[in-house]
Motif scaffolding. Structure first.
Motif, PDB file in Angstrom:
ATOM      1  N   GLY A  65       1.154  18.186 -20.518  1.00 33.35           N
ATOM      2  CA  GLY A  65       0.059  19.041 -20.970  1.00 33.35           C
ATOM      3  C   GLY A  65      -0.525  19.872 -19.846  1.00 33.35           C
ATOM      4  O   GLY A  65      -0.693  19.375 -18.725  1.00 33.35           O
ATOM      5  N   TYR A  66      -0.822  21.133 -20.135  1.00 35.18           N
ATOM      6  CA  TYR A  66      -1.356  22.053 -19.128  1.00 35.18           C
ATOM      7  C   TYR A  66      -2.532  22.838 -19.710  1.00 35.18           C
ATOM      8  O   TYR A  66      -2.537  23.169 -20.898  1.00 35.18           O
ATOM      9  N   VAL A  67      -3.480  23.159 -18.863  1.00 36.01           N
ATOM     10  CA  VAL A  67      -4.588  24.043 -19.259  1.00 36.01           C
ATOM     11  C   VAL A  67      -4.147  25.484 -19.036  1.00 36.01           C
ATOM     12  O   VAL A  67      -3.718  25.846 -17.935  1.00 36.01           O
ATOM     13  N   CYS A  68      -4.216  26.295 -20.074  1.00 36.11           N
ATOM     14  CA  CYS A  68      -3.871  27.715 -19.927  1.00 36.11           C
ATOM     15  C   CYS A  68      -4.397  28.491 -21.116  1.00 36.11           C
ATOM     16  O   CYS A  68      -4.300  28.046 -22.261  1.00 36.11           O
ATOM     17  N   ASP A  69      -4.952  29.670 -20.847  1.00 38.65           N
ATOM     18  CA  ASP A  69      -5.420  30.594 -21.878  1.00 38.65           C
ATOM     19  C   ASP A  69      -4.272  31.564 -22.163  1.00 38.65           C
ATOM     20  O   ASP A  69      -3.848  32.314 -21.284  1.00 38.65           O
ATOM     21  N   LEU A  79       1.885  29.468 -15.522  1.00 41.34           N
ATOM     22  CA  LEU A  79       2.202  28.288 -16.341  1.00 41.34           C
ATOM     23  C   LEU A  79       3.710  28.155 -16.522  1.00 41.34           C
ATOM     24  O   LEU A  79       4.272  27.062 -16.348  1.00 41.34           O
ATOM     25  N   VAL A  80       4.359  29.241 -16.871  1.00 39.26           N
ATOM     26  CA  VAL A  80       5.814  29.193 -17.118  1.00 39.26           C
ATOM     27  C   VAL A  80       6.554  28.815 -15.839  1.00 39.26           C
ATOM     28  O   VAL A  80       7.484  27.991 -15.869  1.00 39.26           O
ATOM     29  N   LYS A  81       6.132  29.378 -14.709  1.00 46.49           N
ATOM     30  CA  LYS A  81       6.743  28.999 -13.415  1.00 46.49           C
ATOM     31  C   LYS A  81       6.575  27.508 -13.147  1.00 46.49           C
ATOM     32  O   LYS A  81       7.486  26.819 -12.689  1.00 46.49           O
ATOM     33  N   LYS A  82       5.377  27.001 -13.422  1.00 47.99           N
ATOM     34  CA  LYS A  82       5.066  25.587 -13.191  1.00 47.99           C
ATOM     35  C   LYS A  82       5.929  24.686 -14.084  1.00 47.99           C
ATOM     36  O   LYS A  82       6.470  23.678 -13.632  1.00 47.99           O
ATOM     37  N   ILE A  83       6.047  25.065 -15.358  1.00 44.02           N
ATOM     38  CA  ILE A  83       6.867  24.283 -16.288  1.00 44.02           C
ATOM     39  C   ILE A  83       8.320  24.287 -15.824  1.00 44.02           C
ATOM     40  O   ILE A  83       8.994  23.238 -15.832  1.00 44.02           O
ATOM     41  N   GLU A  84       8.813  25.453 -15.413  1.00 45.36           N
ATOM     42  CA  GLU A  84      10.208  25.540 -14.939  1.00 45.36           C
ATOM     43  C   GLU A  84      10.429  24.640 -13.733  1.00 45.36           C
ATOM     44  O   GLU A  84      11.465  23.980 -13.615  1.00 45.36           O
ATOM     45  N   ALA A  85       9.433  24.576 -12.838  1.00 46.02           N
ATOM     46  CA  ALA A  85       9.561  23.753 -11.623  1.00 46.02           C
ATOM     47  C   ALA A  85       9.417  22.263 -11.935  1.00 46.02           C
ATOM     48  O   ALA A  85      10.134  21.431 -11.364  1.00 46.02           O
ATOM     49  N   SER A 128       5.713  35.024 -25.040  1.00 45.32           N
ATOM     50  CA  SER A 128       7.130  35.352 -25.275  1.00 45.32           C
ATOM     51  C   SER A 128       7.692  36.145 -24.107  1.00 45.32           C
ATOM     52  O   SER A 128       8.802  35.867 -23.616  1.00 45.32           O
ATOM     53  N   LYS A 129       6.930  37.120 -23.657  1.00 43.84           N
ATOM     54  CA  LYS A 129       7.354  37.969 -22.530  1.00 43.84           C
ATOM     55  C   LYS A 129       7.604  37.125 -21.278  1.00 43.84           C
ATOM     56  O   LYS A 129       8.524  37.378 -20.506  1.00 43.84           O
ATOM     57  N   ALA A 130       6.808  36.062 -21.109  1.00 45.95           N
ATOM     58  CA  ALA A 130       6.944  35.209 -19.920  1.00 45.95           C
ATOM     59  C   ALA A 130       8.181  34.308 -19.985  1.00 45.95           C
ATOM     60  O   ALA A 130       8.770  33.992 -18.953  1.00 45.95           O
ATOM     61  N   VAL A 131       8.566  33.870 -21.204  1.00 46.99           N
ATOM     62  CA  VAL A 131       9.683  32.911 -21.295  1.00 46.99           C
ATOM     63  C   VAL A 131      11.033  33.589 -21.504  1.00 46.99           C
ATOM     64  O   VAL A 131      12.075  32.989 -21.197  1.00 46.99           O
ATOM     65  N   ILE A 132      11.052  34.812 -22.010  1.00 49.54           N
ATOM     66  CA  ILE A 132      12.329  35.462 -22.338  1.00 49.54           C
ATOM     67  C   ILE A 132      13.246  35.623 -21.120  1.00 49.54           C
ATOM     68  O   ILE A 132      14.458  35.358 -21.237  1.00 49.54           O
ATOM     69  N   PRO A 133      12.762  35.999 -19.921  1.00 54.80           N
ATOM     70  CA  PRO A 133      13.688  36.121 -18.780  1.00 54.80           C
ATOM     71  C   PRO A 133      14.460  34.825 -18.489  1.00 54.80           C
ATOM     72  O   PRO A 133      15.666  34.861 -18.206  1.00 54.80           O
ATOM     73  N   GLY A 134      13.782  33.670 -18.569  1.00 53.58           N
ATOM     74  CA  GLY A 134      14.458  32.388 -18.354  1.00 53.58           C
ATOM     75  C   GLY A 134      15.499  32.124 -19.433  1.00 53.58           C
ATOM     76  O   GLY A 134      16.581  31.590 -19.152  1.00 53.58           O
ATOM     77  N   MET A 135      15.172  32.490 -20.669  1.00 52.54           N
ATOM     78  CA  MET A 135      16.125  32.328 -21.778  1.00 52.54           C
ATOM     79  C   MET A 135      17.352  33.217 -21.580  1.00 52.54           C
ATOM     80  O   MET A 135      18.479  32.804 -21.845  1.00 52.54           O
TER      81      MET A 135
END
Length: 263
Positions: A65-69, A79-85, A128-135
């Motif tokens: 779980g993470y805090v993020c707006d 957040l996405v960078k943190k989850i990936e790491a 969506s914009k943040a996760v699409i490059p990783g996908m």
């Protein structure tokens, strides 16, 4: 064909469900966990994240779980960078975080209208914009937007919500159009009227709204949170690899039905 059922498995997949401390998002996460996914969620403050972590623990689900707006683009990117790491590259995104303000249009301040649009429509765009490059790098991805029957229908007092959810339906189709060639599928789920703690006061026998919903639903009942699990797992799994830009309404048939003739 003996391995056909494996196409519904989410084993080894990392799923981010926004705003999934409770409610519909939480129940979709339960379905994903049962199918083998690693669950990641965010919420707007630490208190909600802690409540969510406790609820997942009670279900025996290891969750991150993470805090993020979701409306803060810089925070979402972090957040996405943190989850990936810390967890892994996101395979599945469910844009679930949202709000509704039930105010007649003529009484609604533009600031309130903008707030609903910001969370319910801009938020899914930003995440969506943040996760699409990783996908794209991974060669696959699933995005599920939580739409609504208000993606199709109007109703009194929900002008902002209907505008946002109608926009989310078209954002879903556009993500499918733009990123389908990268083996990314973007679909929506449109829940009907679901039994949640928030709807409990409306579901009391004899309440006019309870009677209204049951009369408008061919299934003649409210949906259960579990009714959303199968459709969500399907849209998150390899079984739906050629389903793209579709909105799956899990509504007991409301949208197909004109309603009972008055007696």
């Amino acid at each position: 064909m003996e391995n056909f059922m494996n196409s519904f498995s989410l084993q080894g997949k990392v799923a981010l469900i926004t705003g999934a401390s409770y409610g519909i998002g939480f129940n979709i996460a339960r379905g994903f966990a049962a199918a083998g996914a690693t669950i990641v969620f965010n919420d707007i403050n630490q208190e909600l994240v802690d409540k969510g972590l406790a609820a997942y623990k009670e279900e025996g689900i290891p969750a991150h779980g993470y805090v993020c707006d979701v409306t803060d683009e810089a925070a979402v990117n972090e957040l996405v960078k943190k989850i990936e790491a810390e967890v892994g590259v996101i395979d599945i995104l469910v844009n679930n975080a949202g709000i509704i303000k039930r105010i007649p249009m003529l009484e609604m301040a533009a600031a309130d209208f903008r707030k609903v649009i910001d969370i319910d429509l801009n938020g899914p765009f930003i995440v969506s914009k943040a996760v699409i490059p990783g996908m794209i790098k991974k060669g696959h991805g699933k995005i599920i937007n939580i739409c609504s029957m208000m993606s199709e229908l109007g109703r009194e007092t929900v002008s902002a919500y209907a505008a946002a959810k109608g926009g989310l339906k078209m954002l879903t189709k556009n993500i499918a159009s733009e990123y389908g060639e990268y083996n990314i599928q973007c679909n929506g789920i449109g829940p009907g009227y679901i039994e949640t703690p928030q709807t409990a006061p409306l579901r009391v026998e004899g309440h006019p709204f309870n009677s209204f919903i049951i009369s408008k639903t061919p299934a003649a009942r409210w949906g259960k949170p579990e009714d959303l699990m199968g459709p969500a797992v399907f849209l998150a799994s390899d079984a739906s690899d050629f389903v793209n830009g579709h909105i799956l309404y899990v509504d007991g048939g409301i949208l197909a039905y004109i309603g009972k003739q008055p007696q």
